[in-house]
Design an enzyme around this catalytic site. Structure first.
Site, PDB file in Angstrom:
ATOM      1  N   VAL A  63     -14.719 -13.645   6.165  1.00 32.67           N
ATOM      2  CA  VAL A  63     -14.530 -13.055   7.502  1.00 32.67           C
ATOM      3  C   VAL A  63     -15.322 -11.758   7.711  1.00 32.67           C
ATOM      4  O   VAL A  63     -15.311 -11.207   8.800  1.00 32.67           O
ATOM      5  CB  VAL A  63     -13.038 -12.808   7.841  1.00 32.67           C
ATOM      6  CG1 VAL A  63     -12.282 -14.123   7.926  1.00 32.67           C
ATOM      7  CG2 VAL A  63     -12.386 -11.835   6.866  1.00 32.67           C
ATOM      8  N   TYR A 155       1.815   0.108  -1.194  1.00 37.01           N
ATOM      9  CA  TYR A 155       1.102  -0.655  -0.147  1.00 37.01           C
ATOM     10  C   TYR A 155      -0.093   0.167   0.360  1.00 37.01           C
ATOM     11  O   TYR A 155      -1.128  -0.378   0.753  1.00 37.01           O
ATOM     12  CB  TYR A 155       2.050  -1.063   0.982  1.00 37.01           C
ATOM     13  CG  TYR A 155       1.544  -2.255   1.783  1.00 37.01           C
ATOM     14  CD1 TYR A 155       1.247  -3.462   1.156  1.00 37.01           C
ATOM     15  CD2 TYR A 155       1.353  -2.159   3.156  1.00 37.01           C
ATOM     16  CE1 TYR A 155       0.774  -4.548   1.876  1.00 37.01           C
ATOM     17  CE2 TYR A 155       0.889  -3.246   3.888  1.00 37.01           C
ATOM     18  CZ  TYR A 155       0.596  -4.435   3.238  1.00 37.01           C
ATOM     19  OH  TYR A 155       0.121  -5.508   3.953  1.00 37.01           O
ATOM     20  N   LYS A 162      -2.970  -2.525   8.127  1.00 33.88           N
ATOM     21  CA  LYS A 162      -2.040  -3.344   8.934  1.00 33.88           C
ATOM     22  C   LYS A 162      -1.626  -2.601  10.204  1.00 33.88           C
ATOM     23  O   LYS A 162      -1.381  -3.237  11.245  1.00 33.88           O
ATOM     24  CB  LYS A 162      -0.814  -3.756   8.115  1.00 33.88           C
ATOM     25  CG  LYS A 162      -1.093  -4.776   7.011  1.00 33.88           C
ATOM     26  CD  LYS A 162      -1.584  -6.121   7.532  1.00 33.88           C
ATOM     27  CE  LYS A 162      -1.490  -7.213   6.461  1.00 33.88           C
ATOM     28  NZ  LYS A 162      -2.080  -8.495   6.927  1.00 33.88           N
ATOM     29  N   LEU A 194      -0.139 -15.492  -3.542  1.00 34.82           N
ATOM     30  CA  LEU A 194      -1.241 -14.935  -4.324  1.00 34.82           C
ATOM     31  C   LEU A 194      -1.441 -13.456  -3.988  1.00 34.82           C
ATOM     32  O   LEU A 194      -1.762 -12.646  -4.855  1.00 34.82           O
ATOM     33  CB  LEU A 194      -2.516 -15.732  -4.028  1.00 34.82           C
ATOM     34  CG  LEU A 194      -3.711 -15.530  -4.958  1.00 34.82           C
ATOM     35  CD1 LEU A 194      -3.354 -15.858  -6.405  1.00 34.82           C
ATOM     36  CD2 LEU A 194      -4.883 -16.390  -4.506  1.00 34.82           C
TER      37      LEU A 194
HETATM   38  C1  IMJ Z   1       0.971  -5.564  -1.671  1.00 35.18           C
HETATM   39  C2  IMJ Z   1       0.777  -4.349  -2.327  1.00 35.18           C
HETATM   40  C3  IMJ Z   1       1.825  -3.489  -2.578  1.00 35.18           C
HETATM   41  C4  IMJ Z   1       3.101  -3.810  -2.165  1.00 35.18           C
HETATM   42  C5  IMJ Z   1       3.286  -5.022  -1.522  1.00 35.18           C
HETATM   43  C6  IMJ Z   1       2.228  -5.911  -1.275  1.00 35.18           C
HETATM   44  N1  IMJ Z   1       4.416  -5.615  -1.007  1.00 35.18           N
HETATM   45  C7  IMJ Z   1       4.112  -6.811  -0.453  1.00 35.18           C
HETATM   46  C8  IMJ Z   1       2.743  -7.048  -0.606  1.00 35.18           C
HETATM   47  C9  IMJ Z   1       5.743  -5.009  -1.075  1.00 35.18           C
HETATM   48  C10 IMJ Z   1       5.078  -7.711   0.228  1.00 35.18           C
HETATM   49  C11 IMJ Z   1       1.958  -8.262  -0.146  1.00 35.18           C
HETATM   50  N2  IMJ Z   1       1.351  -8.015   1.165  1.00 35.18           N
HETATM   51  C12 IMJ Z   1       2.242  -7.921   2.312  1.00 35.18           C
HETATM   52  C13 IMJ Z   1      -0.015  -7.889   1.357  1.00 35.18           C
HETATM   53  O1  IMJ Z   1      -0.436  -7.671   2.481  1.00 35.18           O
HETATM   54  C14 IMJ Z   1      -0.962  -7.970   0.239  1.00 35.18           C
HETATM   55  C15 IMJ Z   1      -2.270  -7.698   0.393  1.00 35.18           C
HETATM   56  C16 IMJ Z   1      -3.219  -7.611  -0.702  1.00 35.18           C
HETATM   57  C17 IMJ Z   1      -2.949  -8.005  -1.990  1.00 35.18           C
HETATM   58  C18 IMJ Z   1      -3.924  -7.871  -2.975  1.00 35.18           C
HETATM   59  C19 IMJ Z   1      -3.672  -8.219  -4.406  1.00 35.18           C
HETATM   60  C20 IMJ Z   1      -4.937  -8.467  -5.191  1.00 35.18           C
HETATM   61  C21 IMJ Z   1      -6.084  -7.591  -4.793  1.00 35.18           C
HETATM   62  N3  IMJ Z   1      -6.170  -7.120  -3.528  1.00 35.18           N
HETATM   63  C22 IMJ Z   1      -5.173  -7.307  -2.601  1.00 35.18           C
HETATM   64  N4  IMJ Z   1      -5.408  -6.937  -1.327  1.00 35.18           N
HETATM   65  C23 IMJ Z   1      -4.463  -7.095  -0.398  1.00 35.18           C
HETATM   66  O2  IMJ Z   1      -6.983  -7.346  -5.603  1.00 35.18           O
END
Ligand code: IMJ
Length: 254
Positions: A63, A155, A162, A194
């Protein structure tokens, strides 16, 4: 609910992806599916999923690459003659940005997270507009998370991305309303996908939600699928620019 409709879903990685749960809900409601995944590593997985639903199209799409997005839209238009529903279920931040302090976010880490996770909604929407116009309007749905609105440990820069995505939902809703296109977000509670793998303390976040959420449980991927089906369908015809929480009520609690 989606008979004779075409749905394009960005961001399928595997059978645990929220994008896949949404695609399945749409397909069960009668929609024709177009799925995208990112990179050859996902191809085998996603092609196998696509083969379980007759007529489903499947494309590799990064994207951050406008040419690849244009190709997905051109193929969708040629094969389906327009578009009714678009789902954005894509996010990325560097792993090192999802631990430690937000204040340590690098310039490049900030740029990458925002480009892949927030700007991409605009990037996939604009070339889809002529396809929506052929159908007289449509519905766009973006996946978001509570960390956009409140501080969730680790996060970090994803929360900021977001927040930009949720604001983008509102600005796009204002732009596209006159074209009959609605734009909404779904803020899903934590689900083991994932995108959650390797996040330290994820298990305790699930336990925390189960203890504190009004409904005293976690959500499942099919809950997100059903909410997306509502936002995709005519049942939500006068809902746009909204973020719908699918989190067993967790976000209302102090
Ligand atoms: C992600 C990070 C920290 C806390 C988190 C999350 N919680 C939740 C998530 C509490 C629910 C998952 N989430 C909502 C996401 O948007 C994840 C995004 C994401 C995850 C990764 C993991 C691997 C990586 N990069 C990433 N980038 C975005 O290398």
């Amino acid at each position: 609910m989606l008979k004779d409709k075409t749905a394009l879903v960005y961001g399928v990685a595997n059978d645990r992806s929220l994008a896949w749960a949404i695609a399945q809900a749409f397909s069960q409601a009668g929609a024709r599916l177009v799925l995208t995944y990112q990179g050859e590593r996902m191809e085998r997985n996603v092609r196998a999923l696509a083969e379980t639903v007759p007529g489903t199209l499947c494309y590799d799409c990064d994207v951050t690459n406008d040419d690849e997005i244009a190709a997905v839209c051109a193929n969708t238009d040629r094969e389906c003659g327009g578009l009714d529903v678009l789902v954005h279920s894509v996010a990325f931040a560097r792993k090192e940005e999802l631990a430690g302090r937000y204040v340590d976010t690098s310039r490049d880490g900030f740029r990458i997270a925002n480009e892949v996770s927030a700007y991409s909604l605009v990037a996939v929407t604009r070339p889809a507009l002529p396809l929506f116009e052929k159908r007289g309007g449509g519905s766009i749905i973006a996946l978001t998370y509570l960390g956009a609105q409140r501080v969730v440990p680790n996060y970090n820069v994803m929360g900021v991305a977001k927040a930009a995505l949720e604001a983008s939902v509102r600005y796009l809703a204002a732009d596209l309303g006159p074209l009959g296109i609605r734009v909404n977000g779904i803020s899903a509670g934590p689900v083991k996908t994932l995108a959650a793998r390797g996040i330290s303390g994820f298990g305790s976040i699930l336990a925390h939600v189960e203890e504190r959420a009004p409904l005293r449980r976690n959500i499942s991927d099919s809950d997100v699928g059903q909410a997306a089906l509502f936002l995709a369908s005519d049942m939500s015809r006068n809902i746009t620019g909204e973020v719908l929480f699918v989190d067993a009520g967790f976000h209302i609690m102090a």
